[in-house]
Design an enzyme around this catalytic site. Structure first.
Site, PDB file in Angstrom:
ATOM      1  N   SER A 143       0.850  -1.193   0.000  1.00 47.45           N
ATOM      2  CA  SER A 143       0.000   0.000   0.000  1.00 47.45           C
ATOM      3  C   SER A 143       0.879   1.234   0.000  1.00 47.45           C
ATOM      4  O   SER A 143       1.968   1.232   0.597  1.00 47.45           O
ATOM      5  CB  SER A 143      -0.906   0.024   1.232  1.00 47.45           C
ATOM      6  OG  SER A 143      -1.604   1.262   1.330  1.00 47.45           O
ATOM      7  N   TYR A 157      -2.061  -0.216  10.066  1.00 44.52           N
ATOM      8  CA  TYR A 157      -2.130  -0.817   8.724  1.00 44.52           C
ATOM      9  C   TYR A 157      -0.917  -0.386   7.904  1.00 44.52           C
ATOM     10  O   TYR A 157      -0.281  -1.211   7.233  1.00 44.52           O
ATOM     11  CB  TYR A 157      -3.423  -0.374   8.050  1.00 44.52           C
ATOM     12  CG  TYR A 157      -3.570  -0.779   6.607  1.00 44.52           C
ATOM     13  CD1 TYR A 157      -3.990  -2.054   6.254  1.00 44.52           C
ATOM     14  CD2 TYR A 157      -3.317   0.140   5.590  1.00 44.52           C
ATOM     15  CE1 TYR A 157      -4.137  -2.416   4.925  1.00 44.52           C
ATOM     16  CE2 TYR A 157      -3.461  -0.210   4.261  1.00 44.52           C
ATOM     17  CZ  TYR A 157      -3.875  -1.485   3.923  1.00 44.52           C
ATOM     18  OH  TYR A 157      -4.018  -1.833   2.595  1.00 44.52           O
TER      19      TYR A 157
END
Length: 248
Positions: A143, A157
């Site tokens: 990501s 995250y």
């Protein structure tokens, strides 16, 4: 059973980026094994699209954070489709949006279990299987959050995806002599139902002003990058984290 067609295992392949990747790879001649955790109906819809493209498909309910599930996933893929030649580590969770100070330990543990441990377990099994054949390709879905940090949204995250980036670079060096390539794709904000699961269903659209291209990504755009990294066109590419984030 052996096959001349690539056999690619996609974790979290029932929806979003995973489903788009499955469909794209099927159109490029891959047979697909996909895992899902809960939504069997969504997994079957993806499987039907794969079969309509002329590819074989097997769906396996598996939690990649569980070693026994990972082994069953790889065993089923090999038994029904042939040796696994490609792995897409797409399964991932974020938990609700919010500051780290307000995030429960159960959420932190689950994010690390799926995003880090699950990716490690799948990579380890793929390395064992692919080394026996002297070839293979792994693509980890990271990501853009890994370098942005995502303060106020999900720094836990982001941290888990930074671990995925480190894994990608290190494992590429470790497995290169075995003929196995390891890369990652780092998507920016992408229009999937992940945002609804985080409690912000309009988040992708609302993010547009902060993205240089002024829009969120589409799952098919991320799938295209994954497919390229698996392809012979990327035969000299390993240890790369390919950012597909609209300029962020």
């Amino acid at each position: 059973m052996t096959t001349t067609r690539p056999v690619t295992l996609v974790t979290g392949g029932s929806r979003g980026i995973g489903a788009a990747t499955c469909r794209r790879l099927a159109g490029l001649g891959h047979d697909i094994a996909l895992s899902y955790v809960q939504n069997a109906e969504a997994a079957e819809r993806t499987a039907e699209a794969i079969r309509e493209a002329g590819a074989r498909c097997v769906t396996v309910r598996a939690d990649t954070a569980e070693e026994a599930h990972v082994n069953r996933l790889f065993d089923t893929a090999a038994e029904q489709l042939g040796p696994v030649t490609g792995l897409v580590n797409n399964a991932g969770v974020s938990g609700p949006l919010g500051r780290l100070a307000d995030t429960g330990t159960d959420v932190l543990r689950r994010v690390l279990d799926v995003n880090v441990l699950g990716t490690l377990l799948c990579c380890r099994r793929a390395a064992q299987d692919m080394a026996a054949h002297g070839t293979g390709a792994i693509v980890n879905v990271s990501s853009a959050a890994a370098t942005l940090g995502s303060p106020g949204d999900y720094v836990h995250y982001a941290a888990s995806k930074a671990a995925v980036d480190a894994l990608t670079v290190g494992l590429a060096k470790e497995l290169g002599p075995d003929g196995i390539r390891v890369n990652a794709v780092a998507p920016g904000i992408t229009d999937t139902d992940m945002h609804a699961a985080m409690g912000a269903p309009d988040r992708a659209a609302q993010s547009a002003p902060g993205i240089p291209l002024r829009r969120p990504g589409a799952p098919d755009e991320i799938a295209a990058a994954i497919a390229w990294l698996l392809s012979p066109d990327a035969s000299y590419t390993t240890g790369t984290v390919l950012r597909v984030a609209g300029g962020r």
